[in-house]
Structures are given as structure tokens and as C-alpha cells.
Design a protein around this motif. Structure first.
Motif, PDB file in Angstrom:
ATOM      1  N   UNK A 267       5.112   0.651   9.430  1.00 36.56           N
ATOM      2  CA  UNK A 267       4.309   1.777   9.914  1.00 36.56           C
ATOM      3  C   UNK A 267       3.501   2.296   8.728  1.00 36.56           C
ATOM      4  N   UNK A 268       2.196   2.436   8.941  1.00 38.24           N
ATOM      5  CA  UNK A 268       1.310   2.977   7.901  1.00 38.24           C
ATOM      6  C   UNK A 268       0.826   4.341   8.354  1.00 38.24           C
TER       7      UNK A 268
ATOM      8  N   UNK B 179      -1.919   7.686   7.399  1.00 34.76           N
ATOM      9  CA  UNK B 179      -3.019   8.219   6.619  1.00 34.76           C
ATOM     10  C   UNK B 179      -3.438   9.506   7.314  1.00 34.76           C
ATOM     11  N   UNK B 180      -3.135  10.633   6.703  1.00 32.87           N
ATOM     12  CA  UNK B 180      -3.401  11.913   7.367  1.00 32.87           C
ATOM     13  C   UNK B 180      -2.619  11.972   8.662  1.00 32.87           C
ATOM     14  N   UNK B 181      -3.327  12.222   9.754  1.00 38.83           N
ATOM     15  CA  UNK B 181      -2.654  12.317  11.046  1.00 38.83           C
ATOM     16  C   UNK B 181      -2.506  10.982  11.746  1.00 38.83           C
ATOM     17  N   UNK B 182      -3.061   9.930  11.159  1.00 37.28           N
ATOM     18  CA  UNK B 182      -3.020   8.643  11.854  1.00 37.28           C
ATOM     19  C   UNK B 182      -1.840   7.808  11.422  1.00 37.28           C
ATOM     20  N   UNK B 183      -1.221   7.179  12.399  1.00 39.81           N
ATOM     21  CA  UNK B 183      -0.133   6.247  12.091  1.00 39.81           C
ATOM     22  C   UNK B 183      -0.355   4.990  12.915  1.00 39.81           C
ATOM     23  N   UNK B 184      -0.156   3.851  12.306  1.00 40.12           N
ATOM     24  CA  UNK B 184      -0.317   2.584  13.021  1.00 40.12           C
ATOM     25  C   UNK B 184       0.850   1.667  12.685  1.00 40.12           C
ATOM     26  N   UNK B 185       1.115   0.738  13.589  1.00 39.82           N
ATOM     27  CA  UNK B 185       2.219  -0.202  13.409  1.00 39.82           C
ATOM     28  C   UNK B 185       1.677  -1.601  13.159  1.00 39.82           C
ATOM     29  N   UNK B 186       2.349  -2.347  12.316  1.00 45.53           N
ATOM     30  CA  UNK B 186       2.019  -3.756  12.109  1.00 45.53           C
ATOM     31  C   UNK B 186       3.262  -4.601  12.348  1.00 45.53           C
ATOM     32  N   UNK B 187       3.053  -5.831  12.775  1.00 39.59           N
ATOM     33  CA  UNK B 187       4.188  -6.710  13.061  1.00 39.59           C
ATOM     34  C   UNK B 187       3.827  -8.125  12.645  1.00 39.59           C
TER      35      UNK B 187
ATOM     36  N   UNK C 144       0.845  -1.190   0.000  1.00 35.03           N
ATOM     37  CA  UNK C 144       0.000   0.000   0.000  1.00 35.03           C
ATOM     38  C   UNK C 144       0.879   1.238   0.000  1.00 35.03           C
ATOM     39  N   UNK C 145       0.411   2.290  -0.626  1.00 37.00           N
ATOM     40  CA  UNK C 145       1.168   3.546  -0.606  1.00 37.00           C
ATOM     41  C   UNK C 145       1.137   4.164   0.793  1.00 37.00           C
ATOM     42  N   UNK C 146       0.286   3.632   1.661  1.00 35.97           N
ATOM     43  CA  UNK C 146       0.213   4.157   3.020  1.00 35.97           C
ATOM     44  C   UNK C 146       1.360   3.652   3.903  1.00 35.97           C
ATOM     45  N   UNK C 147       2.065   2.634   3.430  1.00 33.55           N
ATOM     46  CA  UNK C 147       3.206   2.128   4.208  1.00 33.55           C
ATOM     47  C   UNK C 147       4.360   3.118   4.072  1.00 33.55           C
ATOM     48  N   UNK C 148       4.748   3.742   5.194  1.00 35.97           N
ATOM     49  CA  UNK C 148       5.788   4.766   5.105  1.00 35.97           C
ATOM     50  C   UNK C 148       7.127   4.287   5.667  1.00 35.97           C
ATOM     51  N   UNK C 149       7.120   3.162   6.345  1.00 34.29           N
ATOM     52  CA  UNK C 149       8.382   2.698   6.908  1.00 34.29           C
ATOM     53  C   UNK C 149       8.343   1.186   7.095  1.00 34.29           C
TER      54      UNK C 149
END
Lengths: 449, 482
Positions: free
Chosen positions: B190-191, B193-201, B149-154
């Protein structure tokens, strides 16, 4: 204990000779004695000296680390060779490197890290001390039905660090601690709780009777716990919990979390992030501080740092890598062991006390929760969302009443920090190297039945 | 009888049977009834990949010997990283000090090896593989996560592996050698979207070699799962705090079993009467749909061991059978105290720790329900699928779990993702509220590590889909404030 300064210097030279552009050598050695008693009988005796060394190199902008517990000539020579091999796999990163030369050095004030008397204290004296603590706890109340033991641990450590920019530093520390863990039972329900004391100096430990009885008071206080309904209510944070809040702020202000974008404090320096009552500092130069040290894990001279001043975020806390990433200066917060690369960590981290007696804080709450414990891992450092298991005591008309169990606390830490309405006057470092006074948070979500 | 070769002892420790006998005799010298020596040579390797680059390469060689002397349930323990005879004998004497009765002397018996069966057959050992070979998998994962996804920033990818070469002998005359491999491959995303950031593992691995990526799961799939969780949670909504029916998804929810009942069934807590399960063998402790087993015998699984760290063979231990408590997981000391046969659960983190009863692979046996049928049975509730971790107070049995993938169930259908959900409750109480057990038993693939008294050991776990009629859910919203 052997002095490893020469070995460290030799290894720096060997790594340079093998082609390292820059390097450091970290050697840790610890002698530890632990014993455990249960119901007055010795269950375990343990004694050992352990050691390890880590070689960190930089070559063409890339970095690698190797480590070993084998200090034999052949093993160490092999390791030097291997370090230069594996660094070839790493990619260059312009932010890599040792800490800036002008930051290197040792704090020269008195830190009181080493108790010269500790080594000579016989094992029998330590065993007697924990026995007395367990006995005092068991005798305190007839509802105390069992013991999970009393543990003693003391250690003498030596840390040696040398780097290719000419830094060589060493310091020695001692620590002594003991704890008592008891079981109490009422109406067929058993609870466990305990208490402890720790200090760098043996004769500054709390008296065994006091520690044992505090363990007993705590476990007995848990009996008769109830569940409560889900609701929004004011919460009073016991220092055990408010110190966790301070740890959360430190973690979010760490340069590593900031450049990794996993912090709720990104781009917040200079902003009001907490109630104006909140001031948070980290000070490795406190005399008698449980985590004081003359230099950090990169050899940076220790200095106090104000992280939050009257609610305003003043400074991120950095090692040299995260500082370079963010265009900042290291604050001397590098931590590591011999087997790890430096990261950011706290020393004596605390929230400045306010003027209100903690008893007055409780007295000012009509209905609310006195929170003594948080459990589980429910914290999202990216968003600040917190959702944790909890226990404590219900406050009615300004008094602690029955214990409350099987509840949760949920909310966003950024809001909790702003909702701090009163800061207590009760700050001390008896619970650990992170300390905070009793706090009143005007409202939080409690999950229950 | 000493003609058998001890390849690990010879290669890594350069000590022979006579030296080992000397150490055991020194540990017994003050009257201990039992002594053992545990040699470890561990090679570890880690590659950390972040921002499309190898940030650091790390390799370590750890060696040491742990020496233990036991009298009854009293333990003397010492270790040395220096494998010269003098410091090792010093350690043996320090361990011996637990007993103070030099009159009652037990002699070390002649040492005879046991040959454990091999549960970790490996084609391409991770520790022996060239670093560029591991980098291929890391790069594959990195690309896969970024492409999700383009939302994945890291994206951060870590490849950690180790091999532990172990040699053991004790005063009963038992000796064994084992080489325990392990690797973990994980991806953190780390994804934004706007001000929201969430982590996946997500992670994968086990006591297996690089063939894992061809035969079990692709590196790309592990990374994609991590990315999926990060993106999913961008849209997660807050949950109402309170009591809800819960459906626990298969595999990962086993962490609940591990915490809620597993720890309480470790025998050290039980012979000391510290656990809420103490003295309750034969009693009903769970719903009759629950059969809980600890089994260290699965090939290549993370919690499997050829032999436990005291020389006992791992076994399949039925802990709870159709809701009735059958037994505990034991090490040598607790088995003797309880008068039972050791179950092969004596484990230690490393040479510098003494063994204690620990879980291996703990699982709930499959039941009869189709997982879809279980979800359909819930009018309004919570479906918990992935967990960050858990914690338990073994005396009272209260636990806390943090959920990383969670959904609302409405009218028998899984709907909105929920954020920040914590499940709390009392282990024994929750086990009696298990109302449906699915037929889809699955084991976790990821790198669960269990902590107890400061020691970490790798564990496996498994569960089918399970319905619990009611459990307390922590969340940021309240329905009926009063």
C-alpha cells in the motif's frame, strides 16, 4: 453425524500438554447431497460427508494453525506435535490471543437453524422438484431454446469449537437450495439467466413453478439488449445490486481493513458517510436469518450491531485480533473454516427499508438506468473507487423499457452512498444473507458506446 | 503383471490393487459404463508476513478419495476423507446410484500403470524446505518493497506452497500416480501520498522449487514490482468512459484471452450448446492474425500437468487457427459426446470435486509486429498492462476486465497512468477487432487461478502485445453527456 465435542476437548488438552499457552480447536462436518438435471434428465448425482479439523495455538505471543481431514489417532497426534513446531517460526504479536473470556458464550434465543425433516426427504422428491422448476421455465416462453440445467443442493452441517478458556460450543444447521438456468434466443443472439430459492427449511422454499418462471422471465427480459451512450444519469439499484453496496460498506468497516489501512472508512466513526436515509445493521440473532448463529468463530456470543445509523458510521465490525489492534471490543464477527485463521465476516447484513414502494421509485425517474447486475472486480477498497461492468434496463418517463448491456458504472462509493435519494420498502433475505431494498442514486457515470 | 510398485499408493493411502478393484467394481455395480477412483494426499504450507513479522504459520494435511461412476453423460460422484474400506465402499455405492440398470454390467479391467513424463523437474521442493529458508526470501522481498519508495506504508508478503500426491485408477484398466508441486510467492503493497492510498500486487511461482528465485525471478523483484504499481497509481488520473482503441500489453493481458474465448471453448459448454462458439468449428471467429492454443506441456508452468485428472496426456490443442475455430478443450465425457479424442483438459480442484474441461496454459501465438510499432499506430487510446481479473458470460460472450496498470496513449506515445479502468465487450466481437499482433509472446509468471462452477484450478496464460481497434472502456468521466 458423529458428535465431535469430546474430540475437540481432548485436542485442547493435548495442545496444552504439548506446551500451548492458549489454543482452540475448530471441527466442521457436513453431509451434502447435490443433483443436477438438464432438459429433464439427471446429469449428476453427488453425495458425501466431509469433515476437517483445525488446531490454532498461541505460544509466547506467536500463533500457528494446522489442519487435517484425517481424524485418525496417529495423524492427529502428529499434527499436535507439528503445530508446536511451526509456531516457533511465527513472531510474537501482543494483539494475538483468544477472544476475551467475558465475551464468550452462546446466544440463547431461538434461531431456527436446523430442519429436522430434511434428512428424511427422499432424493426422488428433490429431483421431481427441480424437474418441475425447469419444465415450468422452459414452457414459459417459446424463445427459451435451451437449459443450462437445474441444480439441487442440501446439506446438514455441524460446527464444534472448543478453546483453552473453557468454551465449548456446537451448533447444527441445515440448508436447502435449488436453481434453474435457462437460455433464450432472439435475432441470433443468445442470453442466459436464472433464478433460485434457498432456505434452512425444506418447506419454506419457493414453489418450483414460481422459481422456473422467474428464471424464464429474467432471461427473456434480456433479449433485444442495446448499448447506450456514455452519460451521467440517475440509477435505480435493484436489490441484487444494492446488497452489493451494503457488502462494500461492511468490508470497509471491517476492523481488518481499518488496521491494514485498506479502507475508505479510516477515521470516519461518528461521521456522516451516507445519506441520512441509510441505516445498516448486522444481526446474527435473527430468528430464521439465513446466516444466524449462536456464537462466532472465536466463541463470542452473537449480538446485533448497528454499523451505520441514519448515515452516520457508528461501529467498525471486528474479530478479537482487529479489535485489539484498534483498541476496540470484538463485535462477534469472526469467521473461519477449519483450514483458516479467523477473519472478519458478516452474518445477516442489511439496510433498513424505507417507505417508498419500488415501483414508485422507478415511476419518479424521467431518464435513467435500472441496474440489475455488476460484473468484474473493479473496486479499490482503499479509495472507494468503483468501476464495474453492468447491465440493466433503460428507464424512460418512469417506465422500464429496453434492456441495456455492455455498459460500465464508475464513480466513488463514498459519493454514491451520499447520493442515495430514496430507499425502497422492499427488504427480504430471499437473495442471500446480505439484503437491501431498491435504492435511487441521484447520479452516476455510465460508460457506454 | 502386478509387480510394478505404486509408491504413492503404498506410502500415502495404504491401499493396494485388490482394494481399488473392489471400489471400482462397487461403483460399476448398478450398471455404470465407467468408473474411476482418485486418491489425494495434499500437504499445504503458508507463511503470512506483515509489519516486518511472521503473523501466522499454517500447515495442512488433506486426504481423501473421490469416486465417480459414469453412464453416457450422466455422472454419479461421491468422496470420503476416511480411507478405511467401509466408508470408501459406501462412497462407491453412492456414486453407482447414477445408473439404475444392474443387468448391464461392465467389469473392471486389470489395472496397468501409465508413466507420464515429468514436466515438473525440481531441485529444491518448496514443501520440503525448512521454514527459515522461506523466511529469507520473504524478508528480502519485504526490504525491497519498503526500500522502493518512502511512500510505501505497508507491505504484506505471503509464501504458499503445496504438494499433491495423487493416485488414480479407472475401469478401463488405466492407472497413474503423480506428485504435483506448486508454490506462489506474492507481495501486496500500500502506497500513500497525502490523502491518496493505492494498492499494488505482484506474484511469482509455478510448479517449480525454490531454485525459481535464482533462475527466474528474485523475491526482491516481485516485491519491487508490487511497490511500483502501488506508487504508480498514486498519480493515476481518471479516464473518459467510451469507445477507445486498446493496446494490450504482453503476458498479463492474456487474462482477456482466457475469459473472452477460453471458457467459451471448453467442450462441456459446447456439446450442451450453451456457448456462443457451439457448433462453429471451421467458421471464422477471430481476426486472421489470431491463433489460440491451449498447451499443458510447458515445463514448470503453473497450468501444466503431467497427466490430466482422468489419465489423459496433456496436449497442444489449437483452438483457433488464423481466426478459424478448430476445436475445443475436452474431458472424457465431452470428448465422447463430440466424438473427438480427449485433449487432456479433464481437471478437478481436488478429490472432492468431479473433473470437467478446464484450461491449462492458454496463449495467443506471436504475430509480426514490433510492440513499439503497435503503440505508435494509436493516435489516442488506452494501453492496458496489468489486470486484477476478469469475468465472462459464456452464452452471450460478454466479458468484464478490471485493469490495475493502465496508461493513456497520445499521438503514439504512452503518457499518463489511468485509474479505475474497466474493459468490457463481447469476446467473439473483440477477437474480430484484433488489428495487430506483436512478436513479443510472453507467459504470465503470477498465480492466476481460474474459477468455474465452484472449482478453482491453477492456470497459465500468455500473449504478445495486441491492438484491438475499439473496445468499451469504463471510467468516471464522460465527454459528451446528453
Amino acid at each position: 453425524m458423529q458428535d465431535y465435542r469430546n474430540l475437540a476437548a481432548e485436542l485442547v488438552a493435548a495442545l496444552k500438554k504439548a506446551g500451548a499457552d492458549a489454543c482452540d480447536v475448530y471441527i466442521g462436518a457436513t453431509t451434502r447431497f447435490t443433483t443436477q438435471l438438464r432438459l429433464g434428465r439427471i446429469e449428476k448425482l453427488e453425495q458425501a460427508t466431509s469433515k476437517g479439523l483445525g488446531l490454532r495455538v498461541f505460544k509466547n505471543g506467536a500463533t500457528a494453525l494446522t489442519y487435517t481431514t484425517d481424524f485418525g489417532d496417529r495423524a492427529v497426534a502428529d499434527l499436535v506435535r507439528e503445530t508446536m513446531e511451526i509456531v516457533k517460526v511465527s513472531n510474537p504479536d501482543k494483539h494475538n490471543g483468544l477472544a476475551p473470556k467475558d465475551a464468550l458464550g452462546a446466544f440463547d434465543g431461538k434461531l431456527n437453524l436446523y430442519d429436522e425433516a430434511l434428512e428424511a426427504i427422499p432424493a426422488e422428491k428433490k429431483i421431481d422438484l427441480v424437474r418441475e422448476a425447469e419444465d415450468a421455465g422452459r414452457a414459459y416462453d417459446k424463445r427459451i431454446v435451451n437449459s443450462n440445467g437445474a441444480r439441487w443442493s442440501d446439506s446438514r452441517g455441524q460446527l464444534t469449537l472448543a478453546n483453552s478458556d473453557g468454551f465449548t460450543g456446537q451448533y447444527k444447521t441445515t440448508s436447502a437450495s435449488y436453481s434453474v438456468q435457462l437460455l433464450a434466443e432472439a435475432d441470433g443472439v443468445k442470453h442466459t439467466d436464472g433464478w433460485y430459492s434457498f432456505n434452512r427449511y425444506f418447506d419454506k422454499l419457493d414453489a418450483p413453478k414460481a422459481v422456473g418462471e422467474e428464471a424464464a422471465r429474467r432471461v427473456v427480459a434480456r433479449l433485444g439488449g442495446r448499448k447506450i451512450k456514455s452519460q451521467i444519469a440517475p440509477i435505480v439499484l435493484d436489490p441484487q445490486v444494492s446488497s452489493e453496496l451494503v457488502d462494500i460498506v461492511f468490508g470497509a468497516a471491517s476492523g481488518t481493513s481499518i488496521f491494514r489501512k485498506s479502507s475508505f472508512l479510516i477515521d470516519k466513526t461518528g461521521e456522516q458517510i451516507a445519506s441520512p436515509l441509510v441505516t445498516i445493521l448486522d444481526d446474527p440473532t435473527m430468528s430464521d436469518g439465513p446466516a444466524s448463529r449462536p456464537f462466532d468463530a472465536e466463541g463470542v456470543r452473537s449480538m446485533p450491531v448497528t454499523i451505520v445509523d441514519k448515515g452516520v458510521l457508528k461501529s467498525y465490525v471486528c474479530d478479537s485480533y482487529s479489535a485489539r489492534r484498534l483498541g476496540l471490543k470484538t463485535t462477534g464477527h469472526a469467521v473461519r473454516g477449519y483450514s483458516s485463521i479467523p477473519g472478519v465476516g458478516s452474518t445477516n447484513l442489511f439496510m433498513k427499508p424505507g417507505a417508498t414502494d419500488p415501483k414508485e421509485i422507478i415511476a419518479g425517474v424521467r431518464k435513467g438506468l435500472y441496474l440489475t447486475e455488476l460484473n468484474g472486480f473493479g473496486f479499490n477498497e482503499v479509495t472507494g473507487d468503483l468501476s464495474r461492468g453492468a447491465s440493466g434496463f433503460w428507464i424512460e418517463n418512469g417506465e422500464k423499457t429496453y434492456p441495456v448491456q455492455e455498459i460500465t458504472i464508475a464513480g466513488n462509493v463514498t459519493k454514491m452512498l451520499r447520493d442515495i435519494a430514496v430507499v425502497g420498502s422492499d427488504l427480504n433475505f430471499k437473495l442471500g444473507s446480505t439484503a437491501a431494498p431498491t435504492l435511487l442514486i441521484s447520479e452516476a457515470t455510465i460508460g457506454g458506446a | 503383471m502386478n509387480s510394478t510398485k505404486d509408491p504413492i499408493l503404498d506410502t500415502y493411502f495404504r491401499v493396494g490393487k485388490p482394494e481399488i478393484n473392489k471400489l471400482i467394481s462397487a461403483a460399476l455395480a448398478k450398471g455404470a459404463e465407467f468408473a474411476d477412483v482418485f486418491f489425494e494426499y495434499r500437504i499445504t504450507s503458508t507463511l503470512a508476513f506483515e509489519e516486518d513479522q511472521v503473523k501466522s504459520a499454517r500447515r495442512g494435511i488433506i486426504q481423501g478419495v473421490g469416486i465417480r461412476a459414469i453412464k453416457g453423460d450422466q455422472v454419479g460422484f461421491a468422496f470420503s476423507e476416511d480411507l478405511a474400506m467401509e466408508p470408501m465402499l459406501e462412497a462407491a455405492s453412492a456414486a453407482a446410484a447414477i445408473a439404475a440398470d444392474p443387468g448391464a454390467r461392465i467389469k473392471a479391467r486389470a489395472i496397468a500403470p501409465v508413466r507420464p513424463k515429468n514436466l515438473y523437474r525440481i531441485v529444491e521442493p518448496a514443501t520440503a524446505a525448512a521454514l527459515p529458508r522461506k523466511l529469507d526470501y520473504i524478508r528480502e522481498a519485504n526490504e525491497s518493497a519498503k526500500g522502493y519508495s518512502s511512500k510505501i506504508i505497508r507491505v504484506t508478503v505471503n509464501f504458499s506452497d503445496e504438494i499433491k500426491h495423487l493416485a488414480y485408477a479407472n475401469s478401463d484398466g488405466l492407472s497413474w500416480e503423480d506428485s504435483q508441486p506448486m508454490f506462489i510467492f506474492n507481495a501486496v503493497c500500500i502506497a500513500e501520498d497525502g490523502n491518496r492510498r493505492e494498492t499494488g500486487y505482484n506474484s511469482g511461482g509455478g510448479r517449480i522449487g525454490l531454485e525459481y528465485f535464482a533462475s527466474k525471478r528474485k523475491a526482491a523483484d516481485i516485491a519491487r514490482e508490487s511497490a511500483r504499481l502501488a506508487v504508480l497509481n498514486l498519480d493515476a488520473v481518471e479516464v473518459e468512459a467510451g469507445m477507445h482503441p486498446i493496446v494490450l500489453g504482453n503476458a498479463e493481458s492474456a487474462v482477456l484471452l482466457h475469459e473472452a474465448v477460453g471458457h467459451g471453448l471448453e467442450a462441456d459448454f459446447n456439446y450442451k450448446k450453451l456457448s456462443n462458439f457451439s457448433g462453429r468449428v471451421g467458421e471464422r471467429v477471430a481476426s486472421d492474425q489470431c491463433t489460440v492454443v491451449d498447451e499443458g506441456l510447458f515445463e514448470n508452468m503453473r497450468g501444466s500437468i503431467n497427466v490430466d485428472d482422468e489419465g489423459n496426456a496433456p496436449s497442444s490443442t489449437v483452438l483457433i487457427e488464423n481466426g478459424v475455430l478448430r476445436g475445443y478443450m475436452t474431458d472424457r465425457i465431452s470428448a465422447l459426446q463430440l466424438g473427438v479424442k480427449p485433449s487432456g483438459n479433464g481437471r478437478r480442484q481436488a478429490y472432492n470435486y468431479a473433473p470437467m474441461p478446464r484450461m491449462t496454459n492458454t496463449y495467443l501465438r506471436a504475430g509480426k509486429y514490433d510492440p513499439e510499432e503497435i503503440i505508435k499506430s494509436v493516435e489516442r487510446g488506452i494501453y492496458a498492462k496489468n489486470f486484477i481479473g476478469g469475468q465472462v458470460d459464456i452464452t452471450k460472450g460478454d466479458f468484464t476486465f478490471s485493469v490495475s496498470e493502465c496508461y493513456l496513449i497520445e499521438k503514439g506515445r504512452v503518457t499518463a497512468p489511468l485509474k479505475g479502468v474497466t474493459l468490457i465487450g463481447n469476446g467473439p466481437e473483440v477477437m474480430t477487432r484484433v488489428s495487430m499482433v506483436g512478436n513479443d509472446l510472453k507467459f504470465t509468471d503470477g498465480g492466476w487461478t481460474c474459477g468455474k462452477n465452484g472449482q478453482s484450478v491453477p492456470v497459465g496464460m500468455g500473449t504478445p502485445t495486441v491492438k484491438v481497434s475499439e473496445m468499451t472502456v469504463g471510467g468516471a468521466k464522460v465527454n459528451n453527456a446528453d
